[in-house]
Design an enzyme around this catalytic site. Structure first.
Site, PDB file in Angstrom:
ATOM      1  N   GLY A 132       0.822  -1.209   0.000  1.00  0.00           N
ATOM      2  CA  GLY A 132       0.000   0.000   0.000  1.00  0.00           C
ATOM      3  C   GLY A 132       0.854   1.257   0.000  1.00  0.00           C
ATOM      4  O   GLY A 132       1.169   1.804   1.064  1.00  0.00           O
ATOM      5  N   TYR A 133       1.259   1.690  -1.160  1.00  0.00           N
ATOM      6  CA  TYR A 133       2.131   2.869  -1.260  1.00  0.00           C
ATOM      7  C   TYR A 133       1.416   4.035  -1.955  1.00  0.00           C
ATOM      8  O   TYR A 133       1.063   5.020  -1.335  1.00  0.00           O
ATOM      9  CB  TYR A 133       3.415   2.519  -2.035  1.00  0.00           C
ATOM     10  N   SER A 134       1.221   3.934  -3.301  1.00  0.00           N
ATOM     11  CA  SER A 134       0.672   5.058  -4.076  1.00  0.00           C
ATOM     12  C   SER A 134      -0.732   5.430  -3.618  1.00  0.00           C
ATOM     13  O   SER A 134      -1.481   4.589  -3.110  1.00  0.00           O
ATOM     14  CB  SER A 134       0.607   4.694  -5.555  1.00  0.00           C
ATOM     15  N   SER A 166      -1.251  -3.632  -6.752  1.00  0.00           N
ATOM     16  CA  SER A 166      -1.209  -4.886  -7.515  1.00  0.00           C
ATOM     17  C   SER A 166      -1.634  -6.034  -6.625  1.00  0.00           C
ATOM     18  O   SER A 166      -1.206  -6.123  -5.469  1.00  0.00           O
ATOM     19  CB  SER A 166       0.212  -5.167  -8.024  1.00  0.00           C
ATOM     20  N   GLU A 250      15.521  -4.126  -4.186  1.00  0.00           N
ATOM     21  CA  GLU A 250      15.041  -4.303  -5.553  1.00  0.00           C
ATOM     22  C   GLU A 250      15.807  -5.410  -6.240  1.00  0.00           C
ATOM     23  O   GLU A 250      16.973  -5.651  -5.965  1.00  0.00           O
ATOM     24  CB  GLU A 250      15.253  -3.014  -6.342  1.00  0.00           C
ATOM     25  N   THR A 379       8.141   6.170 -12.704  1.00  0.00           N
ATOM     26  CA  THR A 379       8.124   6.454 -14.141  1.00  0.00           C
ATOM     27  C   THR A 379       9.539   6.681 -14.663  1.00  0.00           C
ATOM     28  O   THR A 379      10.464   6.945 -13.890  1.00  0.00           O
ATOM     29  CB  THR A 379       7.312   7.731 -14.441  1.00  0.00           C
ATOM     30  N   GLU A 381      10.539   9.223 -16.081  1.00  0.00           N
ATOM     31  CA  GLU A 381      10.914  10.589 -15.720  1.00  0.00           C
ATOM     32  C   GLU A 381      11.503  10.632 -14.312  1.00  0.00           C
ATOM     33  O   GLU A 381      12.508  11.317 -14.073  1.00  0.00           O
ATOM     34  CB  GLU A 381       9.682  11.511 -15.812  1.00  0.00           C
TER      35      GLU A 381
END
Lengths: 397, 374
Positions: A132-134, A166, A250, A379, A381
């Site tokens: 639960g991040y974004s 997700s 990661e 992203t 960016e």
């Protein structure tokens, strides 16, 4: 310097290959040519969980963990080989959230009770976690998140909304970043909590269907959801830094190049064996030029992830290297999908449901799902910003 | 899989980096652009004294007994400073053909001279048709009573102006690939050398051979097997050039980032602007990706493994990537970058020369596509 694997590593690769060959159905093709976890149907999901248990029994899921937590302290290269083979075979069953993200974070920041409670189930492949991040108003600027947790007796009470979650609809549990001090500077008022049951009262999981028609993402709302205070990981209001540790675990990112190579190999075969206008597609110099370019770029991408693995083996922490690998690898995924579309011509527009499709309609699916590659997990960016400021030391805008 | 340098390699790299930083500043590169010989004899002597001409050659010839991989590490450092001195040519185009294809007598006699700098050899392959094909070779070598008589015109021969031996590829039979290599002293009668004026201000020449007589013993390798020599040396050359480009790319990246941090416009460093950050992160990502493909090929070549795919991947990628890095650097530098007085143009002019040497991107993509079965 040595650009070859050791005998032991080669043997391990064989072992994984043999295992996958015996466990996966004949002509196994993944879903939409991809791994199963994302956007799987119920039946596919059940198969993924079955595979996960088998991989857990082999000890492969936890091989990167330290011995004291039941892992093997496996070398980074061994992990890379495992990831390569799983991806090349499009095999489901790995556990990104529990095994790779949460467990290493708990090993560093968790209490003894938390470790005892959560690690064994993760190791056995018994539990599905989600992240639960974004939030709707906090995408790239994650630290501005507003989901609120207020202390109330022995509990926290959570209110707010998480998005792009997700597999939330498959998950048993969630680790979540919440705001516990709205007065403090944005990075210093966040805490890291564990939600033990996604079926808790007040949690609602709403599906978000992606442009490929798959259900992987969700929006999750929290209406006075109670979480015991013992489920706080690390110190109160220091959750940003706990969450950041998690990002250090990661993957090396070898999945990008393996996934691309699996697809390109199929495309090469297809171009050599199928004709258009009386000529094999592989006789079109535009196509072969692009194939050789992408083949080379896949090798470049593989090199970038090996470099990360090599750094980790030497005890260094990759930073800009991970961003570069992600930036390059995800663009490559889109290029391969686009190449596939060119090779299939008019048939590129047909998906898995069409009886006229070629390559089982997977190119259409790959093309559609590759759009998210340069957006999800930061992203392009944001990656460029990290490379420019943290990596090259350019001043922040 | 181990991407780190071992102790010897790291030491070589550090020594070379320090040495070149001191001995080959930008002023030297500029000076040599207009120099009659194109290199400085004192600096050349210092390079010789480091023993670097012997890096990939056996100790019995006076070499270090290391491999091509270690030589690549040197070339990367030389490329970083755009070293004008003929380190690449003397070792890769002169020494390596003799080392790989020469007989014992040739090696015993010539390698010590090359390693000690007493002699410089170069390779004359290209002709008027500049494609890298056996059929481009029209230069004829005919058997005569005392050996061979060679006639023809060779183009783009690097450092022919200072070489005392020209390893010349000539036609010795009727089939396309009936080519042989000959060691021709540059003082032989019938040879005339005229210099070309090139984009990178380096020394390349046209060589005219008019009935040049050489003894039969000057053939290098077997008769009619010259194409094998060309293919092997061009593989080494492609990777050696790629290493030079890698070093140059790294330097261009560093210099560009430095400029973005210090140049101010609109009251702040241009490096704070998103567009400039995008340019810099793009350069950094390209350079990061370049190292692995090159060194994978270099390692395989050094280990005598089949490296055909890797060589073509590395040269096609690097030819394009280095050109792109230079182009982005120009964009970040604005007007100042394309002035003669600025350092970036020194790099971008040479990037073009390196891109087309030993096969450009399209040439190697074509090779790769054949290797992939197209």
């Amino acid at each position: 310097m040595r650009f070859a694997f050791t005998e032991e590593e080669d043997n391990f690769r064989d072992e994984v290959r043999k295992f996958l060959k015996s466990e996966l159905p004949n002509n196994w093709d993944g879903v939409a040519g991809n791994n199963l976890e994302e956007g799987a149907s119920d039946k596919e999901w059940d198969f993924a969980l079955e595979m996960r248990k088998k991989l857990a029994d082999k000890g492969w899921l936890t091989m990167a963990w330290p011995n004291e937590y039941g892992g093997q302290n496996a070398s980074m290269m061994k992990q890379v080989i495992f990831a390569e083979e799983m991806t090349l075979a499009r095999a489901p069953g790995r556990d990104g959230f529990g095994i790779r993200m949460l467990a290493p974070t708990l090993m560093i920041h968790g209490t003894e009770a938390q470790k005892t409670q959560y690690l064994p189930d993760i190791a056995k492949g018994n539990v599905q976690w989600c992240q639960g991040y974004s939030e709707p108003e906090s995408g790239s600027d994650l630290a501005s998140l507003q989901t609120r947790a207020v202390e109330d007796g022995d509990d926290f009470v959570i209110n707010g909304t998480k998005v792009w979650t997700s597999s939330a609809h498959r998950a048993d549990k969630m680790f979540i970043l919440v705001r516990t001090n709205p007065e403090a500077p944005k990075h210093r008022g966040i805490s890291f909590l564990l939600i033990d049951d996604m079926k808790s009262e007040g949690i609602k999981v709403n599906p978000i269907i992606d442009m490929a028609g798959r259900h992987n993402f969700n929006m999750v709302t929290f209406d006075n959801v109670r979480v015991p205070q013992k489920n706080l990981v690390g110190e109160l209001n220091r959750g940003w830094y706990v969450g950041a540790t998690l990002l250090d675990f990661e993957r090396s990112g070898v999945e990008y190049s393996s996934r691309c190579m699996a697809l390109l190999t199929e495309l090469i075969e297809f171009a050599k064996t199928n004709k258009r206008g009386g000529k094999y597609i592989s006789e079109d110099p535009n196509i072969t030029k692009e194939i050789t370019e992408i083949y080379t770029e896949i090798n470049v991408s593989r090199g970038m992830s090996y470099k990360i693995a090599d750094m980790q083996s030497n005890g260094e922490v990759p930073n800009k290297e991970s961003s570069m690998s992600k930036l390059f690898g995800t663009v490559l995924e889109q290029k391969v999908a686009d190449l596939g579309m060119q090779i299939l011509g008019m048939y590129g527009q047909l998906g898995p449901e069409s009886k006229h499709n070629k390559l089982k309609g997977k190119i259409e699916q790959e093309f559609l799902s590759s759009v998210s590659a340069t957006i999800a997990a930061g992203t392009s960016e944001i990656q460029r910003g990290i490379i420019a400021t943290r990596g090259l030391g350019l001043p922040k805008p | 899989m181990d991407l780190s340098l071992d102790e010897t390699q790291q030491m070589l790299k550090n020594t070379a980096k320090d040495f070149f930083a001191t001995e080959c500043p930008e002023t030297h590169v500029r000076e040599m652009e207009n120099d009659k010989d194109g290199y400085n004899k004192q600096l050349w002597e210092k390079i010789v004294n480091q023993g670097w001409l012997g890096v990939p050659f056996a100790e019995k010839y006076g070499g270090f007994g290391l491999t091509f991989l270690e030589f690549c590490i040197l070339l990367e450092e030389a490329g970083r400073v755009l070293l004008p001195e003929p380190l690449f040519h003397a070792v890769l185009l002169g020494g390596m053909p003799i080392n790989i294809f020469g007989n014992e007598k040739q090696k015993d006699e010539l390698l010590p001279k090359i390693i000690s700098g007493e002699s410089i050899a170069t390779l004359a392959f290209h002709e008027e048709d500049d494609s890298i094909l056996p059929s481009s070779i029209q230069c004829q070598a005919s058997m005569s009573t005392n050996g061979y008589t060679i006639s023809g015109t060779k183009m783009f021969v690097p450092f022919a102006n200072i070489s005392d031996m020209i390893i010349t590829i000539a036609r010795t039979g009727d089939k396309d690939t009936d080519l042989s290599a000959f060691i021709i002293p540059s003082t032989a009668e019938g040879i005339s050398i005229s210099e070309l004026s090139t984009i990178s201000s380096d020394k390349q020449s046209v060589i005219n051979l008019d009935n040049v007589q050489i003894p039969a013993t000057n053939i290098l390798g077997q008769k009619n097997k010259g194409w094998e020599l060309v293919e092997q040396i061009f593989s080494f050359g492609a990777i050696g050039k790629s290493c030079e480009m890698l070093g140059a790319s790294e330097k261009v990246l560093e210099g560009t980032v430095e400029y973005a941090k210090t140049r101010t416009q609109f009251g702040r460093p241009i490096g704070t602007f998103g567009e400039i950050q995008r340019h810099c992160s793009e350069m950094a990502t390209i350079v990061e990706g370049t190292r692995f493909v090159i060194y994978e090929a270099a390692w395989k070549l050094a280990q005598n493994k089949n490296a055909k795919k890797e060589v073509s991947m590395a040269k096609s990628w690097t030819s394009d990537s280095h050109k792109k890095v230079c182009a982005i650097s120009h964009q970040v530098h604005g007007g100042i970058g394309f002035t003669k007085e600025h350092w970036v143009q020194l790099y971008s002019r040479r990037a073009k020369a390196a891109e087309i040497a030993f096969g450009d991107g399209n040439y190697h993509r074509e090779k790769l596509s054949k290797l992939l079965g197209f």
